[in-house]
Motif scaffolding. Structure first.
Motif, short mmCIF file in Angstrom:
data_model
loop_
_atom_site.label_atom_id
_atom_site.label_comp_id
_atom_site.label_asym_id
_atom_site.label_seq_id
_atom_site.Cartn_x
_atom_site.Cartn_y
_atom_site.Cartn_z
N TYR A 49 -11.87 15.69 99.32
CA TYR A 49 -12.44 16.69 98.41
C TYR A 49 -12.85 16.03 97.09
O TYR A 49 -13.90 16.37 96.50
CB TYR A 49 -11.42 17.79 98.12
CG TYR A 49 -11.44 18.93 99.11
CD1 TYR A 49 -12.63 19.53 99.51
CD2 TYR A 49 -10.24 19.44 99.63
CE1 TYR A 49 -12.63 20.59 100.40
CE2 TYR A 49 -10.23 20.49 100.52
CZ TYR A 49 -11.44 21.08 100.91
OH TYR A 49 -11.43 22.13 101.79
N GLY A 53 -16.49 15.95 95.50
CA GLY A 53 -16.77 16.41 94.16
C GLY A 53 -17.44 15.36 93.31
O GLY A 53 -18.23 15.68 92.41
N PHE A 267 -12.46 31.22 94.78
CA PHE A 267 -12.64 29.78 94.85
C PHE A 267 -13.11 29.41 96.25
O PHE A 267 -12.70 30.02 97.25
CB PHE A 267 -11.33 29.06 94.51
CG PHE A 267 -10.88 29.33 93.10
CD1 PHE A 267 -11.27 28.49 92.07
CD2 PHE A 267 -10.08 30.42 92.80
CE1 PHE A 267 -10.87 28.74 90.76
CE2 PHE A 267 -9.67 30.68 91.51
CZ PHE A 267 -10.07 29.84 90.48
N VAL A 268 -13.96 28.39 96.35
CA VAL A 268 -14.52 27.95 97.63
C VAL A 268 -14.36 26.44 97.72
O VAL A 268 -13.95 25.77 96.76
CB VAL A 268 -16.00 28.34 97.76
CG1 VAL A 268 -16.16 29.86 97.75
CG2 VAL A 268 -16.85 27.72 96.65
N ASP A 269 -14.69 25.89 98.89
CA ASP A 269 -14.67 24.43 99.02
C ASP A 269 -15.99 23.82 98.55
O ASP A 269 -16.01 22.76 97.93
CB ASP A 269 -14.32 23.99 100.44
CG ASP A 269 -15.17 24.66 101.52
OD1 ASP A 269 -16.05 25.48 101.18
OD2 ASP A 269 -14.94 24.37 102.71
N ASP A 270 -17.09 24.51 98.84
CA ASP A 270 -18.42 24.06 98.43
C ASP A 270 -19.29 25.30 98.27
O ASP A 270 -19.42 26.09 99.20
CB ASP A 270 -19.01 23.11 99.48
CG ASP A 270 -20.37 22.57 99.08
OD1 ASP A 270 -21.36 23.32 99.22
OD2 ASP A 270 -20.46 21.41 98.63
N VAL A 271 -19.87 25.47 97.11
CA VAL A 271 -20.59 26.72 96.80
C VAL A 271 -21.76 26.94 97.75
O VAL A 271 -21.90 28.00 98.37
CB VAL A 271 -21.06 26.71 95.33
CG1 VAL A 271 -21.93 27.94 95.06
CG2 VAL A 271 -19.87 26.68 94.39
N CYS A 274 -20.70 27.65 101.41
CA CYS A 274 -19.94 28.87 101.67
C CYS A 274 -20.81 30.11 101.55
O CYS A 274 -20.58 31.11 102.24
CB CYS A 274 -18.77 28.96 100.70
SG CYS A 274 -17.58 30.23 101.15
N THR A 297 -14.64 25.70 92.51
CA THR A 297 -14.27 25.08 93.77
C THR A 297 -12.82 24.59 93.70
O THR A 297 -12.22 24.51 92.63
CB THR A 297 -15.17 23.88 94.09
OG1 THR A 297 -14.94 22.86 93.12
CG2 THR A 297 -16.64 24.29 94.08
N ASP A 299 -11.98 21.58 94.15
CA ASP A 299 -12.04 20.35 93.37
C ASP A 299 -12.00 20.65 91.88
O ASP A 299 -11.38 19.92 91.10
CB ASP A 299 -13.30 19.57 93.72
CG ASP A 299 -13.39 18.23 92.98
OD1 ASP A 299 -12.49 17.39 93.16
OD2 ASP A 299 -14.34 18.05 92.19
N ASP A 300 -12.65 21.73 91.45
CA ASP A 300 -12.57 22.14 90.05
C ASP A 300 -11.12 22.40 89.64
O ASP A 300 -10.70 22.04 88.53
CB ASP A 300 -13.37 23.42 89.82
CG ASP A 300 -14.88 23.19 89.87
OD1 ASP A 300 -15.33 22.08 89.53
OD2 ASP A 300 -15.60 24.13 90.25
N PRO A 318 -12.85 28.88 102.34
CA PRO A 318 -13.39 27.56 102.70
C PRO A 318 -14.36 27.64 103.88
O PRO A 318 -14.01 28.13 104.95
CB PRO A 318 -12.14 26.77 103.08
CG PRO A 318 -11.22 27.82 103.66
CD PRO A 318 -11.53 29.12 102.97
#
Length: 356
Positions: A49, A53, A267-271, A274, A297, A299-300, A318
């Motif tokens: 991740y 990122g 929150f997501v893994d990748d905007v 997703c 995300t 990672d954020d 995710p």
């Protein structure tokens, strides 16, 4: 069995690129390489991740193959490339046939192809349903840890859907130190719910196990809710069910009505990944016309650019990134290579001279 240096090790030894040998790694070998290594795999997923990122990956959109005569089924291609220590490219090819469950077969089956970084030649084909479930569960366990650090750690977990993914998520939570005072279970199939309860007892799960006939009871009684269903459209619409502000691992992506998401921190893994394919976040975007409902995300959160709120429902949705499959698959390959257990197809590549 043939012992073979990995392409990376061979380059380090010879200083030149070669056509790699081609190995086939079975599900049994995959499971052997991953069993009992939950903490190590969660750390690997976290590292991946962070690479994603930082822009040290390539993760194009997934490609969906659908069928007019089998509308519930699909096969998905996830191409990807990972930098960092792995330095590998590849493709996961995973089918989802929900009708399999009625026949006693798992819903999903998959293979993973690994390609050499320098030559592009594929060097391994791995059974990947286990890899896919593992990376999904490791991602969920990582999110549960990171998203709960600013609030009381959940002690009551509820599983909405009790298939393979739910089992792997519980295994990874337990393997990374989670214990629960109670475990709630809900599934449309009483047999599946009973089977999952049997797994929980056999695994030595702590806490009282309760099967909830009504989904409302499961959600209200859990401060960590795991959605792991095969739902194609939202079926949980009541925002009031989340008034106690649980942490929600929305792994199956299409259970929650967009209004539920709009009342939560998301929150997501990748905007970009997703918010497509009619996932619940995608429906929320279509409803609002923007992405303002997203807080960030994973990672954020890991990099502390965003802090999850302690006084709101927090939902992690995710999409599932191909780079995670590659990272876990390369780990499995390296384990098999180091143990001398690679099964090589010695004549897989043929006619390698350019002019014959």
């Amino acid at each position: 069995m043939t012992n073979l240096l990995s392409p990376d090790a061979r380059r380090a030894t010879t200083g030149a690129a070669h056509v790699p040998g081609f190995a086939v790694i079975s599900g049994a070998q995959v499971q052997q390489a991953l069993a009992g290594r939950e903490k190590e795999i969660v750390e690997l997923v976290e590292q991946t991740y962070r690479l994603h990122g930082a822009g040290d990956t390539v993760n194009p959109p997934s490609y969906f193959l659908r069928f007019a005569d089998r509308p519930s089924a699909r096969i998905i291609a996830l191409p990807a490339s990972v930098g960092g220590p792995a330095q590998v490219d590849g493709l996961k090819w995973i089918s989802s046939f929900p009708e399999n469950v009625a026949s006693g077969l798992p819903r999903a089956s998959a293979v993973l192809i690994l390609n050499d970084h320098d030559t592009g030649y594929p060097f391994a084909c791995l059974e990947s349903s286990i890899i896919s479930a593992t990376r999904t569960a490791a991602s969920a366990a990582l999110a549960a840890d990171r998203l709960s650090r600013g609030r009381s750690r959940p002690t009551r977990i509820g599983f909405f859907g009790t298939g393979l993914i739910a089992r792997y998520i519980h295994t990874f939570l337990a393997g990374t130190g989670w214990t629960f005072e109670s475990v709630g279970v809900h599934d449309l199939s009483t047999d599946s719910a009973a089977g999952f309860c049997g797994y929980l007892k056999q695994s030595g799960a702590t806490g009282e196990i309760t099967v909830h006939e009504r989904p409302e009871e499961l959600i209200r009684s859990s401060d960590l809710v795991v959605f792991a269903t095969v739902a194609g459209t939202p079926h949980i619409t009541d925002q009031g069910l989340f008034a106690h502000h649980p942490l929600v691992l929305h792994v199956s992506l299409r259970d929650l009505a967009p209004e539920v998401l709009l009342g939560a921190a998301n929150f997501v893994d990748d905007v970009d990944h997703c918010l497509k394919a009619d996932t619940s976040p995608h429906l929320a975007e279509q409803l609002t016309g923007n992405r303002d409902f997203l807080n960030g995300t994973l990672d954020d959160v890991m990099c502390k650019r965003v802090l999850p709120p302690a006084d709101r429902t927090v939902i992690f949705s995710p999409f599932g990134l191909g780079v995670l499959d590659l990272a876990v698959g390369k780990f499995v390959y390296d384990q098999a290579a180091q143990a001398g257990h690679l099964r090589l197809i010695d004549d897989f590549f043929h006619d390698l001279r350019r002019y014959g």
